[in-house]
Design a protein around this motif. Structure first.
Motif, PDB file in Angstrom:
ATOM      1  N   LYS A  31       0.666  -1.021  -0.084  1.00  0.00           N
ATOM      2  CA  LYS A  31      -0.080  -0.026   0.050  1.00  0.00           C
ATOM      3  C   LYS A  31       0.714   1.230   0.001  1.00  0.00           C
ATOM      4  O   LYS A  31       0.577   2.185  -0.744  1.00  0.00           O
ATOM      5  CB  LYS A  31      -0.736   0.022   1.045  1.00  0.00           C
ATOM      6  N   LEU A  32       1.871   1.267   0.814  1.00  0.00           N
ATOM      7  CA  LEU A  32       2.663   2.232   0.863  1.00  0.00           C
ATOM      8  C   LEU A  32       3.591   2.788  -0.345  1.00  0.00           C
ATOM      9  O   LEU A  32       3.793   3.813  -0.701  1.00  0.00           O
ATOM     10  CB  LEU A  32       3.662   2.274   2.040  1.00  0.00           C
ATOM     11  N   GLN A  58      -9.358   2.931  -4.341  1.00  0.00           N
ATOM     12  CA  GLN A  58      -8.669   2.478  -3.456  1.00  0.00           C
ATOM     13  C   GLN A  58      -7.327   3.259  -2.890  1.00  0.00           C
ATOM     14  O   GLN A  58      -6.859   3.277  -2.032  1.00  0.00           O
ATOM     15  CB  GLN A  58      -8.342   0.936  -3.850  1.00  0.00           C
ATOM     16  N   ILE A  59      -6.765   3.666  -4.085  1.00  0.00           N
ATOM     17  CA  ILE A  59      -5.398   4.529  -3.942  1.00  0.00           C
ATOM     18  C   ILE A  59      -5.824   5.687  -3.052  1.00  0.00           C
ATOM     19  O   ILE A  59      -5.055   6.109  -2.365  1.00  0.00           O
ATOM     20  CB  ILE A  59      -4.812   4.697  -5.191  1.00  0.00           C
ATOM     21  N   TYR A  60      -6.930   6.261  -3.276  1.00  0.00           N
ATOM     22  CA  TYR A  60      -7.221   7.613  -2.445  1.00  0.00           C
ATOM     23  C   TYR A  60      -7.737   7.194  -1.172  1.00  0.00           C
ATOM     24  O   TYR A  60      -7.263   7.958  -0.223  1.00  0.00           O
ATOM     25  CB  TYR A  60      -8.554   8.071  -3.141  1.00  0.00           C
ATOM     26  N   VAL A  61      -8.242   6.020  -0.821  1.00  0.00           N
ATOM     27  CA  VAL A  61      -8.366   5.510   0.490  1.00  0.00           C
ATOM     28  C   VAL A  61      -7.058   5.242   1.243  1.00  0.00           C
ATOM     29  O   VAL A  61      -6.811   5.734   2.016  1.00  0.00           O
ATOM     30  CB  VAL A  61      -9.030   4.152   0.495  1.00  0.00           C
ATOM     31  N   TRP A  62      -6.001   4.555   0.205  1.00  0.00           N
ATOM     32  CA  TRP A  62      -4.831   4.500   0.825  1.00  0.00           C
ATOM     33  C   TRP A  62      -3.990   5.758   1.318  1.00  0.00           C
ATOM     34  O   TRP A  62      -3.368   5.806   2.246  1.00  0.00           O
ATOM     35  CB  TRP A  62      -4.019   3.585   0.031  1.00  0.00           C
ATOM     36  N   ALA A  66      -2.477   6.864   4.786  1.00  0.00           N
ATOM     37  CA  ALA A  66      -1.184   7.079   4.974  1.00  0.00           C
ATOM     38  C   ALA A  66      -1.236   8.405   5.596  1.00  0.00           C
ATOM     39  O   ALA A  66       0.043   8.661   6.194  1.00  0.00           O
ATOM     40  CB  ALA A  66      -0.458   7.159   3.525  1.00  0.00           C
ATOM     41  N   ARG A  67      -1.963   9.403   5.384  1.00  0.00           N
ATOM     42  CA  ARG A  67      -1.868  10.822   6.090  1.00  0.00           C
ATOM     43  C   ARG A  67      -2.109  10.843   7.386  1.00  0.00           C
ATOM     44  O   ARG A  67      -2.080  11.741   8.120  1.00  0.00           O
ATOM     45  CB  ARG A  67      -2.714  11.663   5.183  1.00  0.00           C
ATOM     46  N   GLY A  68      -2.930   9.655   7.628  1.00  0.00           N
ATOM     47  CA  GLY A  68      -3.458   9.679   9.062  1.00  0.00           C
ATOM     48  C   GLY A  68      -4.877   9.873   9.221  1.00  0.00           C
ATOM     49  O   GLY A  68      -5.529   9.972  10.179  1.00  0.00           O
ATOM     50  N   ASP A  69      -5.616  10.220   8.143  1.00  0.00           N
ATOM     51  CA  ASP A  69      -7.262  10.518   7.970  1.00  0.00           C
ATOM     52  C   ASP A  69      -7.939   9.133   8.205  1.00  0.00           C
ATOM     53  O   ASP A  69      -9.105   9.240   8.545  1.00  0.00           O
ATOM     54  CB  ASP A  69      -7.434  11.031   6.589  1.00  0.00           C
ATOM     55  N   VAL A  73      -2.784   2.272   7.793  1.00  0.00           N
ATOM     56  CA  VAL A  73      -1.420   2.246   6.985  1.00  0.00           C
ATOM     57  C   VAL A  73      -0.274   3.055   7.918  1.00  0.00           C
ATOM     58  O   VAL A  73      -0.645   4.295   8.313  1.00  0.00           O
ATOM     59  CB  VAL A  73      -1.560   2.479   5.608  1.00  0.00           C
ATOM     60  N   GLY A  74       0.801   2.735   7.644  1.00  0.00           N
ATOM     61  CA  GLY A  74       1.938   3.562   8.435  1.00  0.00           C
ATOM     62  C   GLY A  74       1.780   5.033   7.631  1.00  0.00           C
ATOM     63  O   GLY A  74       1.530   5.199   6.330  1.00  0.00           O
ATOM     64  N   ARG A  75       2.325   5.988   8.252  1.00  0.00           N
ATOM     65  CA  ARG A  75       2.429   7.287   7.722  1.00  0.00           C
ATOM     66  C   ARG A  75       3.650   7.526   6.677  1.00  0.00           C
ATOM     67  O   ARG A  75       4.577   7.158   6.639  1.00  0.00           O
ATOM     68  CB  ARG A  75       2.755   8.434   8.700  1.00  0.00           C
ATOM     69  N   ILE A  76       3.210   8.145   5.680  1.00  0.00           N
ATOM     70  CA  ILE A  76       4.189   8.710   4.608  1.00  0.00           C
ATOM     71  C   ILE A  76       4.264  10.113   4.480  1.00  0.00           C
ATOM     72  O   ILE A  76       3.233  11.004   4.954  1.00  0.00           O
ATOM     73  CB  ILE A  76       4.204   8.339   3.303  1.00  0.00           C
TER      74      ILE A  76
END
Length: 138
Positions: A31-32, A58-62, A66-69, A73-76
């Motif tokens: 995902k990251l 799905q990419i927008y969800v990921w 990733a932003r924390g919203d 998934v871990g943050r980028i």
């Protein structure tokens, strides 16, 4: 037991086979990597999704996750954003002003559909006088 052809005949000759399958699971690393790739310059989400076999949403969800919203998934880091720029008169010798490019004439459309074409190097004071005079002729 009836065959698929017999069943399909009872439905007007059309039978749709839908594969519900199992829900796919993707690793956080996958995902990251897709999210990071989606922020690359020139990345097109629909092409990226097609290449990785996922739906574009799905990419927008990921990304949100990733932003924390959206958690999970871990943050980028955030993608680059626009920032305000303040221009000062001093450029410290880091860059030299580029000469004005030779270009097509500037076209000024006045009231009454009158046009004035101004070529590079035309005197600004004279141009102001011409435009003022033409506007006064309305």
């Amino acid at each position: 037991m009836e065959t698929l052809q017999t069943i399909a005949a009872g439905y007007g000759g059309r039978l749709d086979v839908v594969d519900l399958g199992r829900r796919r699971r993707f690793s956080d690393d996958f995902k990251l990597s897709v999210v990071a790739e989606s922020y690359a310059a020139g990345a097109v989400i629909t092409q990226l999704a097609r290449r990785h076999g996922v739906h574009p949403s799905q990419i927008y969800v990921w990304r949100a996750q990733a932003r924390g919203d959206g958690g999970g998934v871990g943050r980028i880091s955030e993608p680059p954003a626009f920032v305000p720029v303040v221009a000062t008169g001093d450029h410290g010798g880091l860059c030299e002003p580029s000469p004005a490019p030779v270009s097509a004439p500037l076209v000024i459309v006045l009231s009454g559909a009158r046009r004035v074409e101004v070529h590079p190097g035309f005197d600004a004071a004279t141009l102001a006088a011409v435009v003022t005079t033409l506007e006064d002729l309305r």
